[in-house]
Design a protein around this motif. Sequence first.
Motif, short mmCIF file in Angstrom:
data_model
loop_
_atom_site.label_atom_id
_atom_site.label_comp_id
_atom_site.label_asym_id
_atom_site.label_seq_id
_atom_site.Cartn_x
_atom_site.Cartn_y
_atom_site.Cartn_z
N THR A 1 0.81 -1.17 0.03
CA THR A 1 0.14 -0.08 0.16
C THR A 1 0.82 1.26 0.03
N ARG B 1 1.65 4.90 0.92
CA ARG B 1 0.66 5.84 1.89
C ARG B 1 1.32 6.74 1.82
N HIS C 1 -3.34 5.73 0.16
CA HIS C 1 -4.38 5.32 1.89
C HIS C 1 -3.49 6.37 2.21
N THR D 1 -3.51 9.84 4.75
CA THR D 1 -4.02 9.98 5.29
C THR D 1 -3.57 11.98 6.00
N TYR E 1 6.05 8.08 5.10
CA TYR E 1 5.10 8.05 4.68
C TYR E 1 5.70 7.72 3.22
N SER F 1 1.06 9.79 -5.85
CA SER F 1 1.71 8.19 -5.46
C SER F 1 2.48 7.94 -7.14
#
Length: 324
Positions: free
Chosen positions: A2, A4, A43, A45, A78, A138
Amino acid sequence: MTTRLLLLALKDTYAHTHHGERPAVASAHELLEAAGPALAGVHVTPVDVMAEPSWDISPTTMLALARRVRGALLDDGYHGVVVAHGPDTLEESAYLADLLAGPAAGRGPIVFTGGQRRLDDPDADAPGNLADALTAASEPGLTGAGVLVCAAGELHAARLATLVDADRVALFGSGPAGPLGQVIGAKVELLSAVPPRPPAVTGDPEPDVALITTYPGMEPGLLNAAVDAGARGVVLAGTGAGNIPVGLFSTVSELVGWDIPVVVASRSGTGTAALTDLPPGTGLAAGIGAIGARGLSPVKARVALMAALGGGGVDAVRDWFARL
């Protein structure tokens, strides 16, 4: 695995919604929802950041934001960071974050974005900009590219990104160089080579740097007034390739003698040549100790001087700018 991402939302007009006489402000979580469906395998935050409006942001807030971005990649694990920022001073905050990123730039993409219209405007631009910024953050291929500015589907290197129109959604441009890349749906396409990384910043940046636009007949006392008010460095927005009125030369020489760096930028677009490398009859301020901005716009030169002053006075700043 994933991916982050951290979303830091400073709020501004792009996060406002109409509710009676006073606007409501969307949270970072609400902004994320407005950006549309989550990216597969990513994902995010969302974190709200207390900050002044973009048009009144303080150097202290800009520095804290840059350090937060760096720490997210170096210390918090991250894989990328997106900063939602008001457009007025976005280019300054983004460039300071780029200068202070250091090794964090090699850990993941850093993307600044925002919008000009309110969030509940039928033609709101922030949701689309944020969706594109998350896509860019990303993208592993943008690791090492440094801080990018994302708007209207374009990606601009922080060093070149300039607010070109405060009324339309096509907010930012990169001058003749053009955008570094573009976001098309869920894909990122590079249009030019990633710029080289800036020199390392040592020590804490100096927030008290004055930016003064020169003009014909300008009184040199304005420079002294800025220093008397506490400025540790001065950026002069000159004309042409880097010219300032001869009437300022004596004062500039005095300031340099007091170990107060004076950087000469230009109100127009210029190349990256040093003042000493300009054709005869231009860049004369180099002869009395001024430092050339190496093609940086005046507002970017101010941010760069803030960073360079962390390493010392005139000599250290001169060496740092020579490596830009």
